[in-house]
Design an enzyme around this catalytic site. Structure first.
Site, mmCIF file in Angstrom:
data_model
loop_
_atom_site.group_PDB
_atom_site.id
_atom_site.type_symbol
_atom_site.label_atom_id
_atom_site.label_comp_id
_atom_site.label_asym_id
_atom_site.label_seq_id
_atom_site.Cartn_x
_atom_site.Cartn_y
_atom_site.Cartn_z
ATOM 1 N N ASN A 10 -4.939 -2.559 1.188
ATOM 2 C CA ASN A 10 -4.078 -1.547 1.805
ATOM 3 C C ASN A 10 -4.382 -0.217 1.114
ATOM 4 O O ASN A 10 -3.990 -0.012 -0.030
ATOM 5 C CB ASN A 10 -2.607 -1.949 1.614
ATOM 6 C CG ASN A 10 -1.643 -0.870 2.070
ATOM 7 O OD1 ASN A 10 -2.047 0.122 2.680
ATOM 8 N ND2 ASN A 10 -0.365 -1.055 1.766
ATOM 9 N N LYS A 12 -3.254 2.632 1.764
ATOM 10 C CA LYS A 12 -2.122 3.572 1.769
ATOM 11 C C LYS A 12 -2.610 4.962 2.199
ATOM 12 O O LYS A 12 -3.508 5.050 3.035
ATOM 13 C CB LYS A 12 -1.417 3.570 0.397
ATOM 14 C CG LYS A 12 -1.044 2.136 -0.031
ATOM 15 C CD LYS A 12 -0.111 2.065 -1.194
ATOM 16 C CE LYS A 12 0.193 0.596 -1.507
ATOM 17 N NZ LYS A 12 1.178 0.440 -2.565
ATOM 18 N N HIS A 93 6.080 -2.708 5.205
ATOM 19 C CA HIS A 93 5.754 -2.478 3.792
ATOM 20 C C HIS A 93 6.966 -1.826 3.117
ATOM 21 O O HIS A 93 7.676 -1.022 3.727
ATOM 22 C CB HIS A 93 4.525 -1.574 3.686
ATOM 23 C CG HIS A 93 3.994 -1.521 2.288
ATOM 24 N ND1 HIS A 93 4.581 -0.745 1.315
ATOM 25 C CD2 HIS A 93 2.969 -2.178 1.683
ATOM 26 C CE1 HIS A 93 3.925 -0.930 0.168
ATOM 27 N NE2 HIS A 93 2.942 -1.785 0.368
ATOM 28 N N GLU A 95 7.203 0.507 1.141
ATOM 29 C CA GLU A 95 7.193 1.979 1.161
ATOM 30 C C GLU A 95 7.699 2.505 2.503
ATOM 31 O O GLU A 95 8.357 3.544 2.563
ATOM 32 C CB GLU A 95 5.774 2.486 0.831
ATOM 33 C CG GLU A 95 5.473 2.284 -0.654
ATOM 34 C CD GLU A 95 4.012 2.052 -0.999
ATOM 35 O OE1 GLU A 95 3.129 2.345 -0.169
ATOM 36 O OE2 GLU A 95 3.752 1.560 -2.117
ATOM 37 N N GLU A 164 5.699 -8.999 -1.534
ATOM 38 C CA GLU A 164 5.398 -7.935 -2.491
ATOM 39 C C GLU A 164 6.680 -7.510 -3.200
ATOM 40 O O GLU A 164 7.462 -6.710 -2.646
ATOM 41 C CB GLU A 164 4.809 -6.714 -1.771
ATOM 42 C CG GLU A 164 3.529 -7.000 -1.022
ATOM 43 C CD GLU A 164 2.708 -5.734 -0.797
ATOM 44 O OE1 GLU A 164 1.578 -5.688 -1.286
ATOM 45 O OE2 GLU A 164 3.208 -4.796 -0.166
ATOM 46 N N GLY A 170 2.185 -1.047 -7.754
ATOM 47 C CA GLY A 170 1.675 0.144 -8.425
ATOM 48 C C GLY A 170 2.154 0.312 -9.854
ATOM 49 O O GLY A 170 2.018 1.387 -10.429
ATOM 50 N N SER A 209 0.229 -5.066 -7.802
ATOM 51 C CA SER A 209 -0.589 -4.968 -9.019
ATOM 52 C C SER A 209 -1.627 -6.082 -9.161
ATOM 53 O O SER A 209 -1.936 -6.499 -10.284
ATOM 54 C CB SER A 209 0.310 -4.890 -10.260
ATOM 55 O OG SER A 209 1.066 -3.697 -10.237
HETATM 56 P P1 13P Z 1 -0.790 -2.154 -5.753
HETATM 57 O O1 13P Z 1 -1.848 -3.239 -5.664
HETATM 58 O O2 13P Z 1 -1.371 -0.796 -5.972
HETATM 59 O O3 13P Z 1 0.292 -2.543 -6.713
HETATM 60 O O4 13P Z 1 -0.098 -2.065 -4.307
HETATM 61 C C1 13P Z 1 0.339 -3.231 -3.707
HETATM 62 C C2 13P Z 1 0.729 -2.926 -2.322
HETATM 63 O O5 13P Z 1 1.720 -2.280 -2.058
HETATM 64 C C3 13P Z 1 -0.161 -3.418 -1.249
HETATM 65 O O6 13P Z 1 0.448 -3.310 -0.008
#
Ligand code: 13P
Length: 252
Positions: A10, A12, A93, A95, A164, A170, A209
């Site tokens: 992803n 982002k 997601h 976010e 997640e 992150g 992560s």
């Molecule tokens: P990270 O791997 O950067 O922690 O992000 C995970 C994520 O949100 C994937 O959708």
């Protein structure tokens, strides 16, 4: 659904045309690992170009609108994504849930739109740190599954769930393998309740992560069928190390 591990990047809100070189390198790596399904979800601006540039990797998007078309300035429909060459879309997601106020009903409507457009859908769920500390993680995630998953005959075959934990995204922090296994078992049980026998075939990805160092251990946890990777998916080197971990011994 496939029995092969599914490793999805992803990107982002990262990526420009210069990064197509990374996508091509990821694609070459994916071709060398036929035992793994590899997906990349770039920003909307790169979906079409990337879909044209790759062969082995699947290309998807990070969100879609619930309607097929209309007066929704700035939005992109699942049908448009399919037309651009996308094969899957991520919905729900954390976010999107936190920063765009998407609730379970909105996520479910998007997932249904994705399926109607012929896309596969990855539905994300996960608890916050406060919810985990309060001992409510499984309850929260099961409620999200109940409210967010699309329903209907034959639907489960085109659905993937991504667990997640919000506090692991992150941050470099990951749950223990035991905690990942326990949550994935709880998700499996819920999928069986929702989809009946078909629930056993739905892949459950872990995200938060994931990197080259911890991938093998996390992918070995109970009921983990792959990974949804953020930061470590942005370069071919770091992402392919995770793909190799999913491919298992003997892959190179
Ligand atoms: P990270 O791997 O950067 O922690 O992000 C995970 C994520 O949100 C994937 O959708």
């Amino acid at each position: 659904m496939s029995n092969r591990p599914f490793i999805v990047g992803n990107w982002k809100m990262n990526g420009n045309r210069a990064m197509l070189a990374e996508a091509r390198a990821i694609d070459r790596g994916a071709a060398r690992c036929p035992g793994v399904r590899v997906g990349i979800a770039p920003p909307f601006t790169l979906v079409n170009t990337m879909a044209d540039a790759v062969q082995a990797a699947l290309i998807g998007a990070q969100d879609c609108h619930a309607e097929a078309s209309g007066a929704f300035t700035g939005d992109i429909s699942a049908a448009m994504l399919a037309d651009a060459g996308a094969q899957f879309v991520i919905v729900g997601h954390s976010e999107r849930r936190a920063l765009h106020g998407e609730n379970d009903a909105a996520v479910k409507a998007k997932a249904e739109a994705a399926l109607a457009a012929g896309l596969e859908v990855i539905v994300c769920v996960g608890e916050t740190e406060a919810e985990r500390d309060a001992g409510k993680a499984e309850k929260v995630v099961c409620k999200q599954l109940d409210g967010s998953l699309p329903q209907g005959e034959g639907v489960a075959a085109r659905v993937t769930v991504a667990y997640e934990p919000v506090w692991a995204i992150g941050t470099g922090r990951v749950p223990s393998v035991e905690d990942v296994g326990a949550m994935h078992r709880a998700i499996r049980a819920r999928l069986s309740a929702i989809y009946g026998e078909d629930g056993a075939g739905v892949q459950i990805l872990y995200g938060g992560s994931v990197n080259a160092k911890n991938a093998e251990e996390l992918l070995g946890a109970d009921e983990v069928g792959g990974a949804l990777v953020g930061g470590a998916s942005l370069t071919a080197d770091s992402f392919l190390a995770i793909v190799l971990a999913a491919a298992g011994p003997g892959a190179e």
